[in-house]
Design an enzyme around this catalytic site. Structure first.
Site, mmCIF file in Angstrom:
data_model
loop_
_atom_site.group_PDB
_atom_site.id
_atom_site.type_symbol
_atom_site.label_atom_id
_atom_site.label_comp_id
_atom_site.label_asym_id
_atom_site.label_seq_id
_atom_site.Cartn_x
_atom_site.Cartn_y
_atom_site.Cartn_z
ATOM 1 N N LYS A 20 0.773 -1.302 0.072
ATOM 2 C CA LYS A 20 -0.208 -0.001 0.033
ATOM 3 C C LYS A 20 1.026 1.419 -0.096
ATOM 4 O O LYS A 20 0.542 2.306 -0.624
ATOM 5 C CB LYS A 20 -0.758 -0.011 1.207
ATOM 6 N N GLU B 64 -2.180 5.807 8.469
ATOM 7 C CA GLU B 64 -2.989 6.899 7.755
ATOM 8 C C GLU B 64 -3.856 7.693 8.501
ATOM 9 O O GLU B 64 -4.211 7.152 9.545
ATOM 10 C CB GLU B 64 -3.764 6.502 6.541
ATOM 11 N N HIS C 229 -14.375 -2.853 9.983
ATOM 12 C CA HIS C 229 -13.376 -2.338 8.768
ATOM 13 C C HIS C 229 -13.638 -3.197 7.422
ATOM 14 O O HIS C 229 -13.174 -3.559 6.676
ATOM 15 C CB HIS C 229 -12.070 -2.128 8.952
ATOM 16 N N ARG D 69 -7.493 -8.257 -7.968
ATOM 17 C CA ARG D 69 -7.970 -9.382 -8.098
ATOM 18 C C ARG D 69 -9.491 -9.417 -8.206
ATOM 19 O O ARG D 69 -10.094 -8.154 -7.968
ATOM 20 C CB ARG D 69 -7.852 -10.308 -6.760
#
Lengths: 172, 501
Positions: free
Chosen positions: B116, B200, B235, B292
């Site tokens: 990421k 983040e 999440h 994917r």
């Protein structure tokens, strides 16, 4: 005859008697009566009129009790008396405690050893179920009496993984 | 086109891929662990190979064993599904080195996107907006804490190789950072064999909007519109819909263009998803690429009429995309609900066990992608997803009520599921109004509790069941809590299938 049944944490009283009319039943639940008329019942599918309202219920049995489905709601109904008999006598409340996983899980770490002094809330065992890790913590301060599991073991709710004896004075 | 494809996955997605293969006249090879001997994905494939012990590292994550199974069955391609090895570039490379085709993006693109932090750098350089946060992973707690202070709390810890919410923790209090980072890293290691984490800035109540893309090997890239996956717990998405109630044509066009730019920047080929966070004021930030097939791909298939798994196979076989952007339209409104083995009354805790009864909903506009049957075991070792219920209708409101109706017909007994909770979400006023965001559930449904009337119905059902069984003392067989396969109660389960359906 009245029976005690458990759904989740809640206890219920239920008794059944024959109602007015052929195939009709009177079911008393927690002091409220329902007229139940069976239209068809078998193979785990039950079509009934409950107080004149049509309902289809599905049932299936598991080792824990009978599962019932009604319009998107599922409930596990357990026989409370049978459970109480099975559980047997418990050690006096408050003097000892054991930790047990809330769901079937696999032990990934054991954070204490026999004889360790532990604080309330201290992590004793880490388990993982379906890739989610959960810490099982001490419910009371005390000393670890026994560890009944190993890393990698598959464990189930009710299984006592770590036993703790209460002791308020922690020796240095 | 391929003659035989091995599916390196399990559960509903393995069943889904098998269906596409069968329709295309391609033989399917399932793999399975010792915990999955009786699994539905094993029974529905043309061939099945036992690859190892229950633990995923010995089976579904074991590259050598999967490659050996592919050679043994003379498979010419491998479909990884989602999760497990789907976004593992070294697996993709190994498949190619072994003379087979990996059905997914090239390993180079995966490397750029799978990490990421690397992806965040690439996107910023390509002019795609990213959320404030770190551009590299960090193991030093002091440095991590310094980064968090700079970003300002709340922050979110993410696994660099992460997905599906695993290894992800929101931290509001600086004192909780160390502990949360430890758990996140450990979870990340267990799920992705890589413990790297980064931070983040945590955006308050954004929408999660993602764009489906398809890219062939000839430089053609299209997007197949958006999916709004804002309704999440832990999440992890539980309800997805398309179109998003938050997008107008202009925003859709701009986000679509950004998604195509992301795919081009990464040299992406095959099906992929570009995830964005969309703020209330209409700004969108690149979140990550899922390199994917997505769990929620069916809603896109419903509104576009395109079979994404078939497209994946065609692209992997070297075919050109059969359509361009202008050919694509989205028709109607689709919603998906994920049915997990979990208990909504206890914080969505996983609920493994044996499925005592499973009946599929049907009727107009209803699709049910299921990995279970009556009698299926739901092992403790894997992701708790059981099935997905998808509906299509003319518009959002009609899709919403159709979903409620279909959920009421979707019978799963023996393990806990969130079906009752999903019905409550769909029936809630903010959902009806389309006011969805990623903290929807904690904001609007934290007070939710199960219906009391259902308890009385359950007690009546229990009585009827006992009358039917004659002897009927449920629990009398409790001497075998582990589920003795020879116990008459297990055969009762099978007996139920025949009669109930």
């Amino acid at each position: 005859m009245s029976e005690r049944l458990r759904i989740g944490e809640r206890m219920h009283e239920r008794s059944v008697s024959s109602g007015s009319g052929e195939g009709a039943l009177r079911v008393d639940i927690d002091g409220r009566s329902y007229d139940v008329e069976v239209c068809s019942s078998g193979g785990g599918r039950h079509c009934v009129l409950i107080d004149g309202k049509l309902a289809t219920l599905f049932t299936a049995r598991s080792p824990e009790g009978t599962w019932v489905w009604w319009k998107g709601h599922s409930r596990l109904v357990a026989d409370a008396e049978r459970e109480a008999r099975r559980a047997g006598p418990r050690s006096a409340a408050g003097t000892s405690a054991g930790v047990s996983p809330a769901t079937p899980a696999v032990v990934t770490a054991i954070m204490v050893k026999t004889g360790d002094n532990v604080a309330e809330g201290q992590t004793l065992v880490v388990v993982t179920a379906m890739k989610m890790e959960t810490c099982l913590v001490a419910q009371l301060a005390g000393r670890v009496r026994a560890i009944n599991t190993v890393v990698g073991a598959k464990v189930r709710p009710g299984e006592i993984l770590v036993e703790i004896d209460r002791c308020d004075i922690v020796p240095s | 086109m391929f003659t035989r494809v091995l599916i390196a996955n399990r559960g509903e997605i393995a069943v889904r891929i098998t269906r596409a293969l069968r329709e295309m006249g391609i033989a399917s090879v399932a793999v399975y662990s010792e915990a999955d001997r009786g699994a539905r994905h094993v029974a529905t494939a043309d061939e099945a190979v036992l690859i190892g012990e229950a633990d995923a590292s010995a089976s579904y994550l074991n590259v050598d064993r999967i490659i050996a199974a592919a050679h043994r069955t003379r498979a010419d391609a491998i479909h990884p599904g989602y999760g497990f090895l789907a976004e593992n570039p070294s697996f993709a490379r190994r498949v190619a080195d072994e003379g087979m085709v990996f059905i997914g993006p090239p390993p180079e693109a995966m490397l750029k996107l799978g990490n990421k932090t690397t992806a965040r750098r690439l996107m910023r350089d390509s002019g795609v907006p990213v959320t404030p946060g770190m551009d590299a992973t960090e193991i030093d707690m002091e440095k991590l804490a310094a980064h968090a202070d700079r970003l300002g709390y709340p922050v979110v810890i993410k696994a660099a190789m992460g997905g599906g919410g695993k290894g992800m923790r929101v931290v509001a209090d600086p004192g909780d950072l160390r502990d949360a980072a430890g758990r996140a890293a450990s979870e990340a290691h267990a799920a992705f064999c890589d413990a790297s984490i980064y931070l983040e800035k945590y955006l308050d109540r954004p929408r999660h909007v993602e764009l489906q893309i398809l890219a062939d090997s000839y430089g053609n890239v299209v997007h197949l519109f958006e999916r709004d996956c804002s309704i999440q717990r832990r999440h992890q998405k539980i309800i997805e819909e398309t179109p998003s109630p938050a997008l107008d044509e202009d925003l859709r066009r701009r986000m679509g263009a950004a998604a195509v730019a992301v795919a081009r920047a990464a040299g992406y080929v095959n099906a992929g998803t570009v995830e964005f966070l969309l703020t209330e004021s209409g700004e969108f930030y690149f979140l990550e690429v899922n390199a994917r097939l997505q769990v929620e791909h069916p809603i896109t298939e419903m509104v576009t009429g395109i079979d994404l798994v078939r497209c994946q196979l065609e692209i992997a076989a070297g075919e050109k995309l059969a359509f361009n952007q202008e050919d694509l339209t989205s028709r109607g409104h689709a919603i998906e609900c994920r049915i997990y083995a979990e208990d909504p009354t206890r914080g969505f805790m996983p609920s493994p066990g044996r499925v005592a009864l499973a009946l599929s909903p049907d009727g107009p506009g209803v699709r049910y992608d299921s990995g279970i049957w009556t009698g299926s075991d739901v092992p403790v070792h894997y992701d708790p997803i059981l099935s997905k219920l998808i509906v299509l209708a003319e518009d959002r409101e009609r899709a919403r009520v159709r979903m409620i109706r279909a959920l009421q017909d979707c019978v799963v007994l023996g393990v806990r599921t969130p079906i009752e909770f999903l019905i409550a979400v769909l029936g809630s006023q903010p959902f009806i109004a389309g006011q969805t965001h990623t903290r929807f559930i904690e904001q609007h449904l934290s007070e939710w509790c199960p219906d009391e009337e259902a308890e009385r119905f359950a007690l009546i059902g229990h009585m009827l069941d006992r009358r039917d069984q004659g002897t009927g003392l449920p629990g009398a067989h409790s001497a075998a809590p582990g589920g003795d396969p020879h116990s008459p109660w297990q055969s009762l389960g099978d007996w139920d299938i025949v009669h109930a359906r």
